[in-house]
Design an enzyme around this catalytic site. Structure first.
Site, PDB file in Angstrom:
ATOM      1  N   GLY A  59     -14.222  45.587 -47.831  1.00 20.34           N
ATOM      2  CA  GLY A  59     -15.597  46.051 -47.829  1.00 20.34           C
ATOM      3  C   GLY A  59     -15.696  47.525 -47.496  1.00 20.34           C
ATOM      4  N   SER A  60     -14.817  48.003 -46.621  1.00 22.90           N
ATOM      5  CA  SER A  60     -14.798  49.431 -46.288  1.00 22.90           C
ATOM      6  C   SER A  60     -14.456  50.255 -47.521  1.00 22.90           C
ATOM      7  CB  SER A  60     -13.779  49.697 -45.179  1.00 22.90           C
ATOM      8  OG  SER A  60     -14.131  49.008 -43.994  1.00 22.90           O
ATOM      9  N   ASP A 166     -22.577  41.845 -44.940  1.00 21.04           N
ATOM     10  CA  ASP A 166     -22.974  40.742 -44.059  1.00 21.04           C
ATOM     11  C   ASP A 166     -24.017  39.833 -44.696  1.00 21.04           C
ATOM     12  OD1 ASP A 166     -21.381  41.847 -42.122  1.00 21.04           O
ATOM     13  OD2 ASP A 166     -23.014  42.533 -40.837  1.00 21.04           O
ATOM     14  N   SER A 187     -18.026  42.526 -48.639  1.00 15.85           N
ATOM     15  CA  SER A 187     -16.735  42.354 -47.971  1.00 15.85           C
ATOM     16  C   SER A 187     -16.335  40.891 -48.010  1.00 15.85           C
ATOM     17  CB  SER A 187     -16.812  42.817 -46.516  1.00 15.85           C
ATOM     18  OG  SER A 187     -15.631  42.468 -45.812  1.00 15.85           O
ATOM     19  N   HIS A 192     -16.578  36.964 -43.058  1.00 13.65           N
ATOM     20  CA  HIS A 192     -17.765  37.052 -43.908  1.00 13.65           C
ATOM     21  C   HIS A 192     -18.063  35.738 -44.628  1.00 13.65           C
ATOM     22  CE1 HIS A 192     -18.748  41.228 -43.160  1.00 13.65           C
ATOM     23  NE2 HIS A 192     -17.445  41.456 -43.094  1.00 13.65           N
ATOM     24  N   ASN A 262      -5.851  54.098 -54.642  1.00 12.28           N
ATOM     25  CA  ASN A 262      -5.450  52.787 -55.160  1.00 12.28           C
ATOM     26  C   ASN A 262      -6.068  51.748 -54.242  1.00 12.28           C
ATOM     27  OD1 ASN A 262      -4.342  50.470 -56.151  1.00 12.28           O
ATOM     28  ND2 ASN A 262      -2.227  50.969 -55.648  1.00 12.28           N
TER      29      ASN A 262
END
Length: 410
Positions: A59-60, A166, A187, A192, A262
């Site tokens: 998710g980041s 979330d 994410s 999650h 990547n």
């Protein structure tokens, strides 16, 4: 085992279906993104009712890809260094970090007690001639006020990015969150709504943004063959790319139009994700039921705790059950959370709280609106417990019992 088994705030819920799917992918030995990734992309897009899904490794990374995409020089109206992005100070770090990493300026606004989302009353005050975007998360699955936010971004012609990491399955006025702006993110970390171990996705209804996002994800290369690899490329022009100053032609697969990374996921991850997608509607329903149970049975402690609130137009797909220890309570948050943890009920804080209080952000170039007093309050008194699908009735009952035990000793 009551009092011995930890009641986790989150966790993966799976069975033989995920294992068999992953084994199948491993036996194919397509270890990077491949056929399962393509299928996952299509099926997640169908669930979200969105045109383009770009799977990534977290998710980041999804947040990084989304912000970096809007900074592309291929976009005449894209974000440029020094442009400002409005973001709530009560945030997860990797919602804020891509703004900083792309040499943009975060403009921090406060949040609201109860729903813990950005305070939309501060949006106009945050506006400046350099404001170009709004980026925020739907906190713990609770949709922010999308009527106010979309009115603001439309009025001032701003980009809108939604972090829905979330909030998979949450809706505003019947419409899935993530569908209101240019791009949104997800994410698939084990905490999650569904998991691929790690993993995430950036999604959009704009094919041009998706093409740039895939370039950012895939080393920055301009090639858009994606999962298909015909000899002459999907475009039919693989060996006809011209590079200024270089005679002849250059292989399009090694032509780079973005500063990229990547950030791909693997096919075994995608295989797991496909199995999880089949369970997702039930996961969401169980989260809602678990939340409703805790809300009903903990409300008796309102003298000490502020319980979550949500807008009438919001139907949250809850990530967790947030609470706030009132200033008038005869104890502090750490007293309660330590008791719960010692008695095997996991708790977590509201992520970074006021992120400007965190050492990594002390010297970040930014603007703030007001004194962020509510963000400080959330940092002092906010926490949450779990509602994830792995919580059965005995565990939920035990959680309520521990709250009763703590308040019974006051």
């Amino acid at each position: 085992m009551p009092g011995e088994s930890m009641i986790h705030y989150a966790g993966r819920v799976y069975d033989a279906q995920e294992m068999q799917s992953m084994v199948s992918a491993v036996l194919d030995f397509w270890l990077t993104a491949g056929p399962y990734a393509k299928q996952f992309e299509n099926e997640l897009g169908s669930f979200l009712d969105v045109r383009e899904v770009v799977p990534v490794n977290s998710g980041s990374s999804a947040n990084l890809v989304a912000v970096t995409t809007l900074c592309s020089r291929q976009l005449e109206d894209g974000l440029r260094p020094g442009d400002e992005v409005i973001v709530p100070a009560t945030s997860f770090p990797t919602t804020v970090n891509p703004i900083i990493q792309n040499n943009l300026v975060p403009v921090f606004i406060d949040s609201c007690l109860g729903n813990y989302n950005l305070d939309t009353d501060q949006l106009e005050a945050a506006l400046s001639p350099r404001t170009r975007a709004v980026f925020f998360a739907h906190t713990l699955g609770n949709p922010a006020d999308m009527d106010a936010i979309t009115a603001f971004v439309n009025k001032h012609d701003l980009f809108l990015l939604e972090d829905t990491c979330d909030a998979l399955g949450s809706t505003w006025d019947g419409k899935l969150v993530g569908a209101f702006g240019e791009m949104a993110t997800l994410s698939f970390y084990p905490a999650h709504h569904m998991t691929m171990g790690e993993g995430g996705a950036t999604y959009t209804n704009r094919p041009r943004l998706a093409k740039i996002a895939r370039a950012v994800r895939d080393w920055g290369r301009d090639c858009w063959c994606n999962y298909e690899n015909p000899v002459n490329g999907k475009c039919g022009l693989r060996f006809e790319r011209k590079v200024p100053g270089i005679p002849g032609f250059y292989d399009h697969r090694y032509y780079y139009s973005e500063i990229g990374y990547n950030l791909k996921l693997t096919d075994p991850q995608a295989a797991m994700g496909l199995a999880q997608l089949l369970k997702l509607p039930e996961f969401i329903a169980r989260r809602k039921r678990n939340f409703a149970f805790l809300y009903k049975h903990l409300r008796k402690f309102e003298e000490f705790l502020l319980f979550p609130t949500w807008h009438p137009k919001a139907d949250p797909s809850w990530f967790a059950f947030p609470m706030y220890v009132r200033e008038s309570a005869p104890f502090m948050r750490h007293d309660l959370t330590r008791f719960l943890e010692m008695n095997k009920v996991q708790t977590r804080l509201m992520f970074a709280g006021n992120i400007l209080r965190q050492p990594a952000y002390e010297h970040v170039a930014s603007r703030t609106i007001g004194d962020l007093a509510i963000s400080d309050k959330i940092m002092r008194g906010g926490f949450f417990i779990g509602v994830y699908p792995g919580l059965d009735q005995p565990r939920l009952d035990y959680m309520v019992d521990q709250f009763e035990a703590y308040f019974g000793q006051l």
